[in-house]
Design a protein around this motif. Structure first.
Motif, short mmCIF file in Angstrom:
data_model
loop_
_atom_site.label_atom_id
_atom_site.label_comp_id
_atom_site.label_asym_id
_atom_site.label_seq_id
_atom_site.Cartn_x
_atom_site.Cartn_y
_atom_site.Cartn_z
N THR A 28 0.88 -1.26 -0.04
CA THR A 28 -0.09 0.24 -0.05
C THR A 28 0.68 1.39 0.05
O THR A 28 1.93 1.22 0.75
N ALA A 29 0.63 2.07 -1.02
CA ALA A 29 1.37 3.28 -1.00
C ALA A 29 0.90 4.22 0.01
O ALA A 29 -0.21 4.50 0.46
N ARG A 30 1.61 4.47 1.10
CA ARG A 30 1.33 4.97 2.36
C ARG A 30 1.06 6.69 1.74
O ARG A 30 0.02 7.29 2.54
N SER A 31 1.80 7.35 0.80
CA SER A 31 1.37 8.54 0.43
C SER A 31 -0.18 8.78 -0.04
O SER A 31 -0.86 10.01 0.20
N THR A 32 -0.68 7.78 -0.58
CA THR A 32 -1.89 7.79 -1.38
C THR A 32 -2.77 6.93 -0.59
O THR A 32 -4.14 7.06 -1.13
N GLY A 33 -2.22 5.80 0.23
CA GLY A 33 -3.35 4.99 0.60
C GLY A 33 -3.95 3.90 -0.54
O GLY A 33 -4.65 3.09 -0.16
N ARG A 34 -3.30 3.99 -1.48
CA ARG A 34 -3.61 3.13 -2.64
C ARG A 34 -2.96 1.75 -2.61
O ARG A 34 -1.50 1.56 -2.53
N ALA A 35 -3.63 0.85 -2.73
CA ALA A 35 -2.94 -0.67 -2.54
C ALA A 35 -2.63 -1.13 -3.82
O ALA A 35 -3.35 -0.66 -4.78
N TYR A 36 -1.48 -1.84 -4.11
CA TYR A 36 -1.23 -2.17 -5.70
C TYR A 36 -0.57 -3.53 -5.52
O TYR A 36 -0.18 -3.99 -4.48
N ARG A 37 -0.55 -4.18 -6.57
CA ARG A 37 0.23 -5.57 -6.89
C ARG A 37 1.15 -5.07 -7.88
O ARG A 37 0.66 -4.69 -8.84
N ALA A 64 4.02 3.24 -9.80
CA ALA A 64 3.91 4.55 -10.26
C ALA A 64 2.71 5.19 -9.90
O ALA A 64 2.28 6.11 -9.49
N GLN A 65 1.60 4.21 -10.57
CA GLN A 65 0.36 4.69 -10.54
C GLN A 65 -0.28 4.39 -8.91
O GLN A 65 -1.26 5.60 -8.61
N ALA A 66 0.24 3.82 -8.40
CA ALA A 66 -0.14 3.70 -6.87
C ALA A 66 0.32 4.94 -5.95
O ALA A 66 -0.58 5.52 -5.36
N PHE A 67 1.43 5.57 -6.25
CA PHE A 67 2.13 6.65 -5.55
C PHE A 67 1.76 8.03 -6.43
O PHE A 67 1.96 8.91 -5.70
N ASP A 68 1.02 7.87 -7.59
CA ASP A 68 0.68 9.16 -8.19
C ASP A 68 -0.41 9.88 -7.50
O ASP A 68 -1.59 9.32 -7.37
N THR A 69 0.07 11.14 -6.90
CA THR A 69 -1.07 12.04 -6.26
C THR A 69 -2.24 12.36 -7.13
O THR A 69 -3.23 12.76 -6.83
#
Length: 72
Positions: A28-37, A64-69
């Motif tokens: 999970t990208a901490r900065s966006t809260g988005r989970a990714y595989r 990159a997509q997970a961390f993209d704000t």
């Protein structure tokens, strides 16, 4: 959403002093809260029982997509 963290190794291939590890990481990208595989492959080279080289290949687009704000 709680952090999703896992690494699954699917296969390890060995040929003499080289090994390749194939699998998937879940984070999970901490900065966006988005989970990714992200799929990964890791190439390791061994000499005298020690890792002398390693190369990691991953699904950098998923990361990159997970961390993209800016991404919704």
């Amino acid at each position: 959403m709680p952090e999703q963290v896992a690494t699954e190794v699917e296969r390890i291939l060995i040929d003499r002093n080289d090994a390749v590890v194939v699998g998937e990481i879940r984070q999970t990208a901490r900065s966006t809260g988005r989970a990714y595989r992200a799929r990964f492959a890791m190439h390791l080279t061994f000499e005298d029982g020690l890792v002398t080289q390693h190369h990691i290949y991953e699904d950098s687009l998923a990361v990159a997509q997970a961390f993209d704000t800016k991404e919704q």
